[in-house]
Design an enzyme around this catalytic site. Structure first.
Site, PDB file in Angstrom:
ATOM      1  N   CYS A  40       4.721  -4.913 -16.723  1.00 58.91           N
ATOM      2  CA  CYS A  40       4.287  -5.518 -15.416  1.00 58.91           C
ATOM      3  C   CYS A  40       3.559  -4.697 -14.630  1.00 58.91           C
ATOM      4  O   CYS A  40       3.465  -3.395 -14.926  1.00 58.91           O
ATOM      5  CB  CYS A  40       5.367  -6.090 -14.548  1.00 58.91           C
ATOM      6  N   HIS A  62      11.010  -2.768 -16.188  1.00 58.85           N
ATOM      7  CA  HIS A  62      12.008  -3.707 -15.348  1.00 58.85           C
ATOM      8  C   HIS A  62      12.057  -5.003 -15.657  1.00 58.85           C
ATOM      9  O   HIS A  62      12.616  -5.822 -15.140  1.00 58.85           O
ATOM     10  CB  HIS A  62      11.461  -3.458 -13.911  1.00 58.85           C
ATOM     11  N   CYS A  92      24.834  -8.830  -5.282  1.00 63.46           N
ATOM     12  CA  CYS A  92      26.141  -8.401  -5.216  1.00 63.46           C
ATOM     13  C   CYS A  92      27.424  -9.527  -4.852  1.00 63.46           C
ATOM     14  O   CYS A  92      28.609  -9.472  -5.260  1.00 63.46           O
ATOM     15  CB  CYS A  92      26.454  -7.328  -4.190  1.00 63.46           C
ATOM     16  N   CYS A 106      19.336  -8.272  -1.412  1.00 57.74           N
ATOM     17  CA  CYS A 106      20.946  -7.782  -1.386  1.00 57.74           C
ATOM     18  C   CYS A 106      20.905  -6.353  -1.009  1.00 57.74           C
ATOM     19  O   CYS A 106      19.804  -5.648  -1.436  1.00 57.74           O
ATOM     20  CB  CYS A 106      21.354  -7.818  -2.965  1.00 57.74           C
TER      21      CYS A 106
HETATM   22  N1  LIG Z   1       6.629 -10.123  -4.494  1.00 56.67           N
HETATM   23  C1  LIG Z   1       7.116  -9.777  -5.637  1.00 56.67           C
HETATM   24  O1  LIG Z   1       8.471  -9.409  -5.791  1.00 56.67           O
HETATM   25  C2  LIG Z   1       6.487  -9.390  -6.798  1.00 56.67           C
HETATM   26  C3  LIG Z   1       6.695  -9.345  -8.010  1.00 56.67           C
HETATM   27  C4  LIG Z   1       5.725  -9.205  -8.926  1.00 56.67           C
HETATM   28  C5  LIG Z   1       4.462  -9.015  -8.987  1.00 56.67           C
HETATM   29  N2  LIG Z   1       4.197  -8.925  -7.704  1.00 56.67           N
HETATM   30  C6  LIG Z   1       2.629  -8.856  -7.164  1.00 56.67           C
HETATM   31  O2  LIG Z   1       2.013 -10.007  -7.385  1.00 56.67           O
HETATM   32  C7  LIG Z   1       0.643  -9.905  -7.586  1.00 56.67           C
HETATM   33  C8  LIG Z   1       0.105 -10.816  -8.833  1.00 56.67           C
HETATM   34  O3  LIG Z   1       0.805 -10.394  -9.995  1.00 56.67           O
HETATM   35  P1  LIG Z   1       0.398 -10.558 -11.560  1.00 56.67           P
HETATM   36  O4  LIG Z   1       1.196  -9.896 -12.583  1.00 56.67           O
HETATM   37  O5  LIG Z   1       0.134 -11.962 -11.532  1.00 56.67           O
HETATM   38  O6  LIG Z   1      -1.063  -9.992 -11.459  1.00 56.67           O
HETATM   39  P2  LIG Z   1      -2.521 -10.273 -12.122  1.00 56.67           P
HETATM   40  O7  LIG Z   1      -3.525  -9.197 -12.010  1.00 56.67           O
HETATM   41  O8  LIG Z   1      -2.146 -10.616 -13.682  1.00 56.67           O
HETATM   42  O9  LIG Z   1      -3.233 -11.543 -11.626  1.00 56.67           O
HETATM   43  C9  LIG Z   1      -3.709 -11.488 -10.319  1.00 56.67           C
HETATM   44  C10 LIG Z   1      -4.811 -12.577 -10.325  1.00 56.67           C
HETATM   45  O10 LIG Z   1      -5.536 -12.731  -9.072  1.00 56.67           O
HETATM   46  C11 LIG Z   1      -6.801 -13.141  -9.558  1.00 56.67           C
HETATM   47  N3  LIG Z   1      -7.780 -12.742  -8.214  1.00 56.67           N
HETATM   48  C12 LIG Z   1      -8.336 -11.328  -7.886  1.00 56.67           C
HETATM   49  N4  LIG Z   1      -9.057 -11.599  -6.939  1.00 56.67           N
HETATM   50  C13 LIG Z   1      -9.078 -12.771  -6.448  1.00 56.67           C
HETATM   51  C14 LIG Z   1      -9.924 -13.466  -5.488  1.00 56.67           C
HETATM   52  N5  LIG Z   1     -10.369 -12.890  -4.623  1.00 56.67           N
HETATM   53  N6  LIG Z   1      -9.644 -14.974  -5.483  1.00 56.67           N
HETATM   54  C15 LIG Z   1      -8.774 -15.402  -6.355  1.00 56.67           C
HETATM   55  N7  LIG Z   1      -8.095 -14.827  -7.311  1.00 56.67           N
HETATM   56  C16 LIG Z   1      -8.205 -13.525  -7.441  1.00 56.67           C
HETATM   57  C17 LIG Z   1      -7.260 -12.159 -10.766  1.00 56.67           C
HETATM   58  O11 LIG Z   1      -8.388 -12.816 -11.591  1.00 56.67           O
HETATM   59  C18 LIG Z   1      -5.821 -12.379 -11.264  1.00 56.67           C
HETATM   60  O12 LIG Z   1      -6.012 -13.352 -12.286  1.00 56.67           O
HETATM   61  C19 LIG Z   1       0.498  -8.527  -7.520  1.00 56.67           C
HETATM   62  O13 LIG Z   1       0.204  -8.023  -6.538  1.00 56.67           O
HETATM   63  C20 LIG Z   1       1.659  -7.897  -8.120  1.00 56.67           C
HETATM   64  O14 LIG Z   1       2.053  -6.574  -7.717  1.00 56.67           O
HETATM   65  C21 LIG Z   1       5.001  -9.238  -6.594  1.00 56.67           C
HETATM   66 ZN   LIG Z   2       7.302  -6.512 -12.029  1.00 57.65          ZN
HETATM   67 ZN   LIG Z   3      24.484  -7.994  -1.704  1.00 56.67          ZN
END
Ligand SMILES: NC(=O)c1ccc[n+]([C@@H]2O[C@H](COP(=O)([O-])OP(=O)(O)OC[C@H]3O[C@@H](n4cnc5c(N)ncnc54)[C@H](O)[C@@H]3O)[C@@H](O)[C@H]2O)c1
Ligand SMILES: [Zn+2]
Ligand SMILES: [Zn+2]
Length: 368
Positions: A40, A62, A92, A106
């Site tokens: 990831c 993870h 939890c 949590c």
């Molecule tokens: N909130 C959480 O708990 C959590 C968990 C996992 C990942 N994330 C975050 O979520 C985000 C996405 O993760 P992912 O694994 O899908 O990433 P990824 O890089 O595979 O996908 C991101 C997508 O955004 C597109 N993109 C980039 N610029 C753009 C624009 N201007 N307009 C439209 N689309 C655009 C890219 O082409 C790509 O397909 C990341 O920032 C990641 O860190 C958050």
């Molecule tokens: Zn992740």
């Molecule tokens: Zn908890």
């Protein structure tokens, strides 16, 4: 016991796969044999040194799924042989947040987890007596891991673990953003920004909620095609005029729900501005770069738009990950489409390279 694991030795350098010592599970802890683990962005973000809270040496990973091998004292919820998905976001079931339906964050082990420790403040990982820190409480780039029982979701033994592991982070984050954070209503219009693992999961989540119209925005035509496969009814190539394009598609009003899954703060702003006047809800999933801020003209809020943040899609992991996996087993979700490359633990750095090249949605490490 001895086992092989991918260690972050130095920021900005490739991970080093090596033998480490893993101590027995203590009270409340569980020994898991990993079967599969997705690679990831957060692993890469930490490995690169960009994350200011990162530390080394540590075993990264993870997005794991595996089988319980042994349990420590006072473990009542799991037994050897159970199939589990690892949870960087534990549940939890006792803290004030777990008791609330308003959040999945949590409080039980946050501080020690953030320091790379198990809940008792120590590590089970070591090398020649030197402690090695855990990462996100999971450390699943390894043949085995020891984790607290509150951070493991017991899933159906029918679920193939190479696909179940995707529910440990990206897929559940996207599905949950639509289902649990935004609580998308049937018949509504949704816009999902980003068609990576998280955005595609969000498209599928909007579909499962019965959304009428699902617009997906990305820069890649290939990914937009995948979004259609997951249920998008319309697709747009992202750019400066995306908000105008969405307003045009929605009679000038904007969408009932927008979900951001790019990590780009300019796109987050577009997600706010393309939410509907009156009640549009913009949900942010992306992790922005250090120091970046989201600009919102307050008028957008006064006129009825709301903004929500979503960590792990608002999913209460032990209760809801098994339910999401069951929906996959029931044929409601195509998870195979996300598994782009199968690699070995020794190829973990290749997993990072594939991700940087945006080659495929997810590379999954298989432990054999
Ligand atoms: N909130 C959480 O708990 C959590 C968990 C996992 C990942 N994330 C975050 O979520 C985000 C996405 O993760 P992912 O694994 O899908 O990433 P990824 O890089 O595979 O996908 C991101 C997508 O955004 C597109 N993109 C980039 N610029 C753009 C624009 N201007 N307009 C439209 N689309 C655009 C890219 O082409 C790509 O397909 C990341 O920032 C990641 O860190 C958050
Ligand atoms: Zn992740
Ligand atoms: Zn908890």
């Amino acid at each position: 016991m001895r086992m092989r694991a991918a260690v972050l030795e130095e920021f900005g350098q490739p991970l080093v796969v090596q033998e480490l010592d893993l101590a027995e599970p203590r009270a409340g802890e569980v020994l898991v044999r990993l079967v599969a683990c997705g690679v990831c962005h957060t692993d890469l973000y930490t490995a690169s040194g960009a994350d200011p809270s990162g530390y080394a040496p540590a075993v990264l990973g993870h997005e794991g799924a595996g089988v319980v091998e042994a349990v420590g004292d006072d473990v009542s919820s799991l037994a050897p042989g159970d199939h589990v998905v690892t949870l960087f976001s534990p549940q939890c079931r006792e803290c004030v947040h777990c008791q609330s339906t308003k959040t999945n964050i949590c409080l039980a082990i946050r501080d020690e987890q953030g320091k790379g420790h198990l809940p008792d403040g120590t590590t089970r990982l070591s090398r020649g007596g030197e402690p090695i820190r855990h990462f996100m409480g999971t450390s699943t780039f390894a043949e085995y891991t020891v984790m607290p029982q509150i951070a493991l979701a017991k899933i159906s033994a029918q679920a193939p673990l190479d696909r179940a592991c995707l529910f440990a982070c990206g897929l559940s984050t996207g599905l949950g953003a639509a289902m649990f954070t935004a609580k998308v209503e049937a018949g509504s219009t949704c816009v999902v920004f980003g068609a990576g693992m998280v955005g595609l999961g969000a498209v599928a989540g909007c579909r499962l909620q019965g959304a009428d119209r699902i617009v997906c925005v990305d820069l890649s035509g290939e990914r937009l095609e995948m979004a259609r496969h997951q249920g998008a009814t319309d697709t747009l190539v992202g750019g400066q005029d995306t908000v105008d394009a969405i307003l045009e598609m929605t009679g000038g009003f904007g969408a009932d729900y927008t979900i951001e899954a790019t990590g780009n703060v300019a796109v987050m702003r577009q997600a706010v501005e393309s939410a509907r006047m009156g009640w549009g809800l913009a949900t942010m999933c992306g992790v922005a770069g250090k120091g970046e801020t989201l600009d919102i003209v307050p008028r957008y809020l006064i006129t009825g738009r709301r903004v929500a943040g979503s960590s792990f899609g608002g999913v209460k992991g032990r209760d809801q990950v098994p339910q999401l996996v069951q929906r996959y087993l029931d044929g409601e979700l195509d998870v195979d489409a996300f598994l782009s490359h199968r690699i070995t633990l020794d190829e973990v750095n290749k997993g990072f390279e594939l991700m940087e090249a945006q080659d495929g949605i997810r590379s999954v490490i298989e432990f054999g």
